[in-house]
Scaffold this motif. Structure first.
Motif, PDB file in Angstrom:
ATOM      1  N   LYS A 191      54.571  -6.576  -0.333  1.00 22.05           N
ATOM      2  CA  LYS A 191      54.026  -5.423  -1.056  1.00 22.05           C
ATOM      3  C   LYS A 191      52.819  -5.828  -1.908  1.00 22.05           C
ATOM      4  O   LYS A 191      51.817  -5.109  -1.967  1.00 22.05           O
ATOM      5  CB  LYS A 191      55.102  -4.803  -1.954  1.00 22.05           C
ATOM      6  N   VAL A 192      52.927  -6.968  -2.573  1.00 17.27           N
ATOM      7  CA  VAL A 192      51.834  -7.419  -3.438  1.00 17.27           C
ATOM      8  C   VAL A 192      50.715  -8.043  -2.612  1.00 17.27           C
ATOM      9  O   VAL A 192      49.530  -7.748  -2.819  1.00 17.27           O
ATOM     10  CB  VAL A 192      52.351  -8.420  -4.492  1.00 17.27           C
ATOM     11  N   ALA A 193      51.075  -8.897  -1.658  1.00 17.77           N
ATOM     12  CA  ALA A 193      50.071  -9.645  -0.894  1.00 17.77           C
ATOM     13  C   ALA A 193      49.259  -8.742   0.022  1.00 17.77           C
ATOM     14  O   ALA A 193      48.042  -8.909   0.152  1.00 17.77           O
ATOM     15  CB  ALA A 193      50.752 -10.744  -0.081  1.00 17.77           C
ATOM     16  N   ARG A 194      49.925  -7.763   0.642  1.00 20.75           N
ATOM     17  CA  ARG A 194      49.247  -6.913   1.627  1.00 20.75           C
ATOM     18  C   ARG A 194      49.129  -5.457   1.190  1.00 20.75           C
ATOM     19  O   ARG A 194      48.210  -4.753   1.622  1.00 20.75           O
ATOM     20  CB  ARG A 194      49.986  -6.986   2.964  1.00 20.75           C
ATOM     21  N   GLY A 195      50.046  -5.029   0.354  1.00 22.13           N
ATOM     22  CA  GLY A 195      50.039  -3.636  -0.091  1.00 22.13           C
ATOM     23  C   GLY A 195      49.373  -3.426  -1.429  1.00 22.13           C
ATOM     24  O   GLY A 195      49.246  -2.290  -1.897  1.00 22.13           O
ATOM     25  N   PHE A 196      48.951  -4.522  -2.072  1.00 21.03           N
ATOM     26  CA  PHE A 196      48.234  -4.469  -3.350  1.00 21.03           C
ATOM     27  C   PHE A 196      49.018  -3.732  -4.438  1.00 21.03           C
ATOM     28  O   PHE A 196      48.447  -3.033  -5.277  1.00 21.03           O
ATOM     29  CB  PHE A 196      46.841  -3.844  -3.169  1.00 21.03           C
ATOM     30  N   TYR A 197      50.339  -3.903  -4.423  1.00 20.93           N
ATOM     31  CA  TYR A 197      51.152  -3.354  -5.500  1.00 20.93           C
ATOM     32  C   TYR A 197      50.763  -4.010  -6.836  1.00 20.93           C
ATOM     33  O   TYR A 197      50.385  -5.183  -6.883  1.00 20.93           O
ATOM     34  CB  TYR A 197      52.640  -3.620  -5.241  1.00 20.93           C
ATOM     35  N   HIS A 198      50.871  -3.241  -7.912  1.00 21.59           N
ATOM     36  CA  HIS A 198      50.619  -3.749  -9.264  1.00 21.59           C
ATOM     37  C   HIS A 198      51.756  -4.697  -9.668  1.00 21.59           C
ATOM     38  O   HIS A 198      52.911  -4.464  -9.314  1.00 21.59           O
ATOM     39  CB  HIS A 198      50.550  -2.571 -10.233  1.00 21.59           C
ATOM     40  N   VAL A 199      51.436  -5.749 -10.399  1.00 18.63           N
ATOM     41  CA  VAL A 199      52.440  -6.722 -10.838  1.00 18.63           C
ATOM     42  C   VAL A 199      52.610  -6.645 -12.353  1.00 18.63           C
ATOM     43  O   VAL A 199      51.633  -6.695 -13.105  1.00 18.63           O
ATOM     44  CB  VAL A 199      52.051  -8.161 -10.434  1.00 18.63           C
ATOM     45  N   ASP A 200      53.851  -6.488 -12.789  1.00 21.29           N
ATOM     46  CA  ASP A 200      54.200  -6.552 -14.205  1.00 21.29           C
ATOM     47  C   ASP A 200      55.189  -7.685 -14.411  1.00 21.29           C
ATOM     48  O   ASP A 200      55.804  -8.165 -13.459  1.00 21.29           O
ATOM     49  CB  ASP A 200      54.835  -5.239 -14.676  1.00 21.29           C
ATOM     50  N   ILE A 201      55.345  -8.087 -15.650  1.00 18.53           N
ATOM     51  CA  ILE A 201      56.298  -9.144 -15.978  1.00 18.53           C
ATOM     52  C   ILE A 201      57.353  -8.564 -16.916  1.00 18.53           C
ATOM     53  O   ILE A 201      57.034  -7.778 -17.824  1.00 18.53           O
ATOM     54  CB  ILE A 201      55.578 -10.360 -16.599  1.00 18.53           C
ATOM     55  N   SER A 202      58.612  -8.910 -16.703  1.00 13.95           N
ATOM     56  CA  SER A 202      59.699  -8.320 -17.485  1.00 13.95           C
ATOM     57  C   SER A 202      59.687  -8.815 -18.932  1.00 13.95           C
ATOM     58  O   SER A 202      59.172  -9.900 -19.230  1.00 13.95           O
ATOM     59  CB  SER A 202      61.044  -8.657 -16.846  1.00 13.95           C
ATOM     60  N   THR A 203      60.270  -8.005 -19.801  1.00 10.31           N
ATOM     61  CA  THR A 203      60.337  -8.358 -21.233  1.00 10.31           C
ATOM     62  C   THR A 203      61.125  -9.649 -21.441  1.00 10.31           C
ATOM     63  O   THR A 203      60.736 -10.507 -22.253  1.00 10.31           O
ATOM     64  CB  THR A 203      61.002  -7.211 -22.024  1.00 10.31           C
TER      65      THR A 203
END
Length: 507
Positions: free
Chosen positions: A18-30
């Protein structure tokens, strides 16, 4: 906004895609943010105390016995990156680079690396805003982690190196400026935290495993079409046969064949036309199934590695300990990716032998080389040559990289994994296998066109129609590489599998 939240523990293969090919946004957990900050506090404490800790207040590798003062911390980390950026060869593809960045951020999110939270957010911002460092494909030993290629990733973070931004190659500094991301100055432990890990080999391998899982469905489709083109015997796929030898992959492949061939009038029963088929037809479940089980094993190893802390030293905040270990060593991945390469190579091997059965009139009962006007036309003659060339190349590439080791860093690092070479080789084997299977699909569809009055199976009819939407029946010789390329595109886009799965759910 579609996004993936990382915490260092729960990243999946699908998330990586999803991130590598679908360019999903990445967040980091609290929770991950809190762990990163706590780990950094312990590093700062040791730096203030000038405690001797590898990679924090010492040099690297053979220079681990050289003390580094607090005032030299920034220079040490910068020197680490610029001196280690020794990669060569072609740049890694964009999806691989994005996979590398995601896996590195996820490893840092575990909170055992002692990096500043602001540095992790810089890496994530690069992902989210599309700053993709130029990372040469070669230069890693896969044992102090992927030091050279990961250093090229970090060069851009410090305003050096090169990157692709919005489709244009430019300096790392310019890319960061255009994306509105601040260049950073690395401080104690940070350079090492960013490059000491197995994320390059793992990213290449993770994307390959994902594609191979789709290819496993495609090879059963190709095999089923060839079964029909050869009027193959369905009895060999009877569930009773496979229940008495219950390897999961074998049973799954046999079930796929039964579902794909449901309703086919091409298939025969034993004794109807012949007593039994050749191994490449009769043993499809066993052969494909072996590769299925191998790829499943590799997926399990990749899933562990994607959520592992692989740098050195590791920071254990609860115990206030910093331990120098060897989690950067790529041996678990090296062996797995060698296994992956062998498994894919075998799928191509059996496919090429099925192609031979289709084009050889002594074996197929069809016109030689699947052309009605042989002699004037060569038909599929050289298609089989090309497939044979590819599988022969795969046999060379399938030689394991993990059995080799060359000592480095003045023999301090005296056994290395070559895991990144193993992962790159496996990817090349996959690419070759795709083209072999494209040729089999074309040959099987061509063979089927010589029959009249028969109906294809529930699943194979869909596959046949997808092929014929893009590639016409060969009536006279034409330029064939365009047909191979078009069919390969149907495979890599998963178009055939997607369409078939609208009517048949494949394992």
């Amino acid at each position: 906004m579609e996004k993936v939240v990382i915490d260092g523990y729960n990243l999946t293969l699908e998330d990586v895609v999803k991130v590598a090919r679908g360019f999903y946004h990445v967040d980091i957990s609290t929770e991950a943010i809190d762990k990163i900050k706590a780990s950094r506090q312990l590093v700062d404490k040791y730096v203030d105390e000038e405690k001797v800790v590898y990679g924090i207040t010492t040099g690297f590798g053979k220079f681990s016995d050289v003390a580094i003062s607090k005032d030299e911390a920034e220079e040490l980390q910068r020197n680490l990156i610029i001196s280690h950026a020794c990669g060569v060869g072609n740049p890694l593809p964009e999806d691989t680079v994005r996979g590398i960045m995601l896996l590195r951020a996820n490893a840092l999110a575990k909170g055992f690396s002692g990096i500043r939270y602001s540095t992790v957010t810089t890496l994530i911002d690069m992902l989210n805003k599309g700053v993709h460092p130029i990372i040469p494909e070669k230069g890693s030993l896969g044992a102090s982690g992927d030091l050279a290629p990961l250093s090229h990733m970090v060069l851009v973070m410090i305003g050096e190196g090169e990157a692709i931004y919005k489709g244009t190659r430019m300096s790392g500094k310019e890319a960061m400026e255009k994306a509105g991301i601040s260049i950073i100055k690395l401080t104690s432990k940070e350079g090492l935290a960013l490059i000491n890990g197995t994320q390059v080999m793992t990213a290449i391998g993770a994307l390959n495993v994902y594609d191979c899982k789709q290819l496993l469905k495609l090879v059963d489709i190709a095999g089923a079409l060839t079964v029909e083109a050869q009027r193959g015997i369905i009895d060999a796929f009877d569930p009773k046969v496979h229940q008495v030898r219950p390897h999961p992959g074998q049973m799954e492949s046999a079930e796929n064949l039964r579902m794909l061939l449901e309703g086919s009038t091409f298939k025969t029963r034993q004794g109807e036309l012949r007593v039994q088929d050749a191994y490449t037809i009769r043993c499809i479940p066993q052969i494909h199934g072996g590769s299925r089980d191998a790829i499943k094993y590799v997926e399990e190893k990749v899933s562990i590695e994607m959520n592992a802390a692989t740098d050195n030293p590791l920071i254990f905040t609860a115990e206030e300990e910093v331990i120098s270990g060897g989690n950067f060593h790529g041996q678990p991945m090296a062996l797995a990716f060698d296994f992956l390469g062998i498994a894919i190579a075998e799928l191509a091997n059996v496919s090429e032998r099925r192609i031979e059965r289709l084009v050889n009139p002594q074996l197929s009962g069809l016109p030689a080389f699947l052309t009605a006007k042989g002699g004037l036309n060569s038909g599929f003659m050289i298609m089989q040559y090309s497939a044979a060339s590819l599988v022969s190349e795969n046999k060379v590439l399938a030689h394991p990289a993990s059995v080799d080791s060359i000592p480095s860093s003045a023999n301090q690092e005296d056994h290395v994994s070559m895991g990144t070479i193993a992962s790159r080789k496996a990817r090349e084997i996959y690419n070759n296998a795709v083209n072999v299977l494209a040729i089999e699909l074309l040959a099987a569809a061509q063979a089927i066109d010589f029959y009249e009055g028969y109906e294809l199976g529930k699943g194979t009819s869909i596959a046949y129609n997808e092929i014929r939407k893009s590639i016409e029946t060969l009536n006279e010789d034409r330029i064939m590489y365009t047909d191979i390329n078009a069919c390969s595109q149907l495979i890599t886009s998963h178009q055939i599998v997607k369409k078939v799965e609208e009517v048949v759910t494949l394992h």
